[in-house]
Design an enzyme around this catalytic site. Sequence first.
Site, short mmCIF file in Angstrom:
data_model
loop_
_atom_site.label_atom_id
_atom_site.label_comp_id
_atom_site.label_asym_id
_atom_site.label_seq_id
_atom_site.Cartn_x
_atom_site.Cartn_y
_atom_site.Cartn_z
N ARG A 1 64.96 21.93 -1.44
CA ARG A 1 65.66 22.82 -2.46
C ARG A 1 64.49 23.28 -3.47
O ARG A 1 63.93 22.43 -3.96
CB ARG A 1 66.89 22.07 -3.04
CG ARG A 1 67.35 22.91 -4.34
CD ARG A 1 68.47 22.35 -4.92
NE ARG A 1 68.65 22.96 -6.26
CZ ARG A 1 68.16 22.79 -7.59
NH1 ARG A 1 67.39 21.62 -7.47
NH2 ARG A 1 68.28 23.16 -8.53
N ALA A 2 63.98 24.50 -3.59
CA ALA A 2 62.84 25.02 -4.25
C ALA A 2 63.03 24.32 -5.65
O ALA A 2 64.06 24.56 -6.47
CB ALA A 2 62.55 26.31 -4.38
N ASP A 3 61.83 23.87 -6.32
CA ASP A 3 61.73 23.63 -7.68
C ASP A 3 60.83 24.69 -8.31
O ASP A 3 60.56 24.64 -9.42
CB ASP A 3 61.26 22.13 -7.78
CG ASP A 3 59.87 22.41 -7.24
OD1 ASP A 3 58.61 22.33 -8.05
OD2 ASP A 3 59.51 22.10 -6.05
N GLN B 1 49.28 11.31 -2.12
CA GLN B 1 50.07 10.31 -2.49
C GLN B 1 50.64 9.70 -1.32
O GLN B 1 51.01 8.50 -1.54
CB GLN B 1 51.25 10.97 -3.36
CG GLN B 1 50.87 11.13 -4.77
CD GLN B 1 50.20 12.61 -4.81
OE1 GLN B 1 50.37 13.52 -4.11
NE2 GLN B 1 49.54 12.61 -5.90
N GLN C 1 53.67 19.76 2.11
CA GLN C 1 54.74 19.45 3.00
C GLN C 1 54.70 20.63 4.03
O GLN C 1 54.05 21.55 3.78
CB GLN C 1 56.04 19.57 2.24
CG GLN C 1 56.46 18.05 1.73
CD GLN C 1 55.39 17.73 0.57
OE1 GLN C 1 55.11 18.78 -0.38
NE2 GLN C 1 55.72 16.75 -0.19
N GLU D 1 61.30 13.54 -3.28
CA GLU D 1 61.71 13.67 -4.97
C GLU D 1 62.95 14.18 -5.24
O GLU D 1 63.53 14.96 -4.80
CB GLU D 1 60.57 15.03 -5.76
CG GLU D 1 59.27 14.55 -5.21
CD GLU D 1 58.35 15.75 -5.73
OE1 GLU D 1 58.75 16.76 -6.01
OE2 GLU D 1 57.08 15.51 -5.67
N TRP E 1 44.77 17.03 -7.00
CA TRP E 1 46.06 16.69 -6.68
C TRP E 1 46.64 17.15 -5.35
O TRP E 1 46.38 18.13 -4.81
CB TRP E 1 47.03 17.18 -7.68
CG TRP E 1 46.53 16.83 -9.18
CD1 TRP E 1 45.71 15.84 -9.68
CD2 TRP E 1 46.96 17.60 -10.16
NE1 TRP E 1 45.55 15.92 -10.90
CE2 TRP E 1 46.41 17.05 -11.22
CE3 TRP E 1 47.78 18.66 -10.41
CZ2 TRP E 1 46.66 17.70 -12.73
CZ3 TRP E 1 48.13 19.31 -11.68
CH2 TRP E 1 47.31 18.65 -12.75
N TYR F 1 38.45 16.72 -5.17
CA TYR F 1 39.73 15.48 -5.01
C TYR F 1 40.60 15.68 -6.03
O TYR F 1 41.18 15.03 -6.68
CB TYR F 1 38.82 14.35 -5.17
CG TYR F 1 37.81 13.86 -4.31
CD1 TYR F 1 37.97 13.74 -2.86
CD2 TYR F 1 36.39 14.25 -4.59
CE1 TYR F 1 36.99 13.46 -2.01
CE2 TYR F 1 35.19 14.08 -3.75
CZ TYR F 1 35.79 13.68 -2.49
OH TYR F 1 34.64 13.55 -1.66
N GLU G 1 63.79 16.93 -0.41
CA GLU G 1 63.62 17.03 -1.75
C GLU G 1 64.36 17.92 -2.63
O GLU G 1 65.04 18.98 -2.15
CB GLU G 1 61.99 17.55 -2.17
CG GLU G 1 61.00 16.70 -1.39
CD GLU G 1 59.57 17.06 -1.90
OE1 GLU G 1 59.01 16.46 -2.35
OE2 GLU G 1 59.38 18.50 -1.78
#
Length: 604
Positions: A446-448, A216, A173, A501, A195, A193, A479
């Site tokens: 919002r940070a994860d 994705q 992002q 997410e 993620w 290749y 997210e």
Amino acid sequence: MTSSPTDSSSPRRPAVGRRAVLGAAAAASAPALLGLSAPASAAPAATPSPRKRPRALPGGGDLGPNVIVFDPSTPGIQAKLDEVFKKQESAQFGTGRYALLFKPGTYHGLNAQIGFYTSIAGLGLSPDDTTINGDVTVDAGWFDGNATQNFWRSAENLALVPVSGTNRWAVAQAAPFRRMHVRGGLNLAPDGYGWASGGYIADSRIDGQVGPYSQQQWYTRDSAIGGWLNAVWNMVFSGVEGAPAQSFPDPPYSTLDTTPVSREKPFLYLDGGDYRVFLPEKRTNARGVTWGNGTPRGTSLPLSRFYVAKPGVTAATLNQALAQGLHLLLTPGIYHLDQPVQVNRADTVVLGLGYATLIPDNGVTALKVADVDGVRLAGFLIDAGPVNSATLLEVGPQGASADHSANPTTVQDVFIRIGGAGPGKATTSMVINSRHTIVDHTWVWRADHGDGVGWETNRADYGVRVNGDDVLATGLFVEHFNKYDVQWYGQRGRTIFFQNEKAYDAPNQAAIQNGSVKGYAAYKVADSVTAHEGWGLGSYCYYNVDPSIVQHHGFAAPDTAGVTFHHLLVVSLSGNGQYEHVINDTGSATSGTSTVPSTVVSYP
């Protein structure tokens, strides 16, 4: 669905868990302002003289030490690029900010590796004015081949002739690829290749094929491509020459022939030896690049019309500059604000370089825009402070109702973060009140992971709230908010591409319970809305704290003929939480630990 060309059945798990399961599953599942006094009046000589008007602030000036400008004769270009990259490669929550600017001309043998908070751009009117025989590279070696945290970097306004024939741009992002000409192919995956979770292209021409491989989801707007290789979950195109045909969900291509309304991002360029900022004109039913036939259409402003801001400047000074009639150019760095920056004049430009970052102190709103025509906000990051802000960005005051259809406000590459670099809080991050606003590529996060992260530590209930009518979002990434990620109250809203997410860190089912509904929808259209449309929208859950959490649906909207959606999906990442439906009570539940999307082609 076309498979990724690698076997990701047993990938190495990185130490920091940003979307690790998402990436693995995708591969497995197929890849005051002026302080003026009242006017003086006749008075006895003994009367104190009125307070003087502040000295006018100058426009123009030096761009500061973190804007590094090259021309073809500059010695040691590669060494300087490497020096900046070494500082920024893994500085995900660091304080460095850089803009690397290339004057028109041809450059040979360069590999510009782009790290965090680094922007690279050409200084011509056209990308083809500045050619790099070489590469502008984003890879993920710093993170064991996992590209899901390659945020906050950009490439703009350059032509590339890649050494191998294909340029690598493996991002997630907040990493726009704008106004670029790749005379070859473009690989959106990391080496090996691994993620990947991105991404955004606009106003660009890729002569060869674009290979997303393990990405994705992706959104491409108003561009031209030589081909597109594959899809994993959600690939969206609008106004793209050469885009694959509509085929959602297998493969998951959402293809719109044109973009209803667009206006490209302002950009800095050189006119002889003088800097100017080009302001592209609005297009309707747009398709293809804006620069293909020589000089782009639009207007420009000399740098002398801008207050060139440096880190350490106060909000009062920024507001004085705006009140004088100057625009703002925010040079790279971090700006603490003890009051909102107030944009009150129509057609004002606020342009950031090198991910200039605004931090509101003591719970203020970072930036507010009046209900006026044609404001352009572009290229900066708002980072929430530790004292809760009711809002971080407001476009238009509450109740704004003026018609801006002829000259909308645009919000482009304006990113918002709550937590990660330290504790941050905000009730609602971005509020759009002005009609006809175009939100063109934002990541509201919002940070994860990082510092200051926890269900209450970086509390942020709502991501984006749209109250204005006729608002268009192109490339909307939102997210991890504690409640609704997007709430849409305005009429005739449209969204082309949405990536979401849900918050990973919900402690239990009760923490997310929404009355009688299990969980807050990622994208909620208010019951009062009678007209709304969306294309290519996805929501994922990864409730890793309590994998038994159930989310009733990803999307919620009134059941009325004027509210329509095309190409929706929800995904449970390896069974960490589940969706019961896609939208309202429609769509199948996600299936156990399989990480296979549940889709709805059209609704209602």
